[in-house]
Design an enzyme around this catalytic site. Sequence first.
Site, short mmCIF file in Angstrom:
data_model
loop_
_atom_site.label_atom_id
_atom_site.label_comp_id
_atom_site.label_asym_id
_atom_site.label_seq_id
_atom_site.Cartn_x
_atom_site.Cartn_y
_atom_site.Cartn_z
N ARG A 197 0.86 -1.18 0.00
CA ARG A 197 0.00 0.00 0.00
C ARG A 197 0.90 1.23 0.00
NH1 ARG A 197 -2.21 -3.66 3.71
NH2 ARG A 197 -4.32 -4.31 3.15
N LYS A 228 -2.12 -1.94 7.85
CA LYS A 228 -3.56 -1.72 7.98
C LYS A 228 -4.20 -2.74 8.92
CE LYS A 228 -7.69 -1.30 5.10
NZ LYS A 228 -8.20 -1.35 3.71
N HIS A 253 -2.93 2.91 -5.50
CA HIS A 253 -3.45 1.63 -5.03
C HIS A 253 -3.69 0.65 -6.19
CE1 HIS A 253 -5.13 -0.71 -1.73
NE2 HIS A 253 -6.06 -1.11 -2.56
N ARG A 270 -1.54 -2.53 -6.70
CA ARG A 270 -1.87 -3.75 -5.94
C ARG A 270 -2.90 -4.59 -6.68
NH1 ARG A 270 -1.26 -4.37 -0.62
NH2 ARG A 270 -3.48 -4.58 -0.19
N HIS A 330 -3.61 -9.15 2.93
CA HIS A 330 -5.04 -9.30 3.19
C HIS A 330 -5.25 -10.35 4.27
CE1 HIS A 330 -6.82 -7.56 -0.79
NE2 HIS A 330 -6.27 -6.64 -0.01
N TYR A 377 -6.45 -19.98 12.76
CA TYR A 377 -5.57 -21.13 12.88
C TYR A 377 -4.43 -21.18 11.87
CZ TYR A 377 -8.86 -22.93 16.24
OH TYR A 377 -9.64 -23.07 17.35
#
Length: 195
Positions: free
Chosen positions: A44, A71, A133, A136, A159, A169
């Site tokens: 980013r 983020k 952006h 990305r 993400h 997990y």
Amino acid sequence: LGLFCPLFWMAYFRGASGSELLFHAAHSGAFVVIGVIMMLAGLRTYELRHSKWEWVDFDNRLWEIPAEFMKMDRPHLVPLSDQLVVLLKELYGLTGRYVNMFPGRNDPSKVMSENTINRMIHTLGYKGRVVGHGFRHTFSTILNDKGFNSDWVELQIAHVDKNNIRGVYNHALYMEGRREMMQWYADYIDQLRLI
């Protein structure tokens, strides 16, 4: 793939060396090298602008961004392709005396303005058509389209797993696969220079 338009990447795609790109960036105000690093790293704009030299480990070819700059408040690892290593070493020659990789123009103790990236894009004639952006999106689209493991791609663009249970997990980093993917992507971008 409008981001690969020859006008936008003129200096990069004509085969300019890292030194030439950085000279152009430092002396013309068209900081094209930021776009190339953004394109190859999948970061980013905030993460890129706030990066510090102490986060880059050239020996282990890794760029580690602390959680407080991410983020999703989780540390992020960027495996460095050969091309990123070259660009970052060239950049270090210009800004390595500062704490920030991308120091502010008027005050190097501060980070580069958030407007610098968009100003570069506007100057090159892409106002309203491309934003920082977007690199990305291109990164993710190409890697997914080429069949790379979606876990690797999502992790590389930092993400969070949308499956809450799985996300809790699964703490795998997939570093070897991500290293291979990042090198493939940088090589792919280099191939576009030859078209």
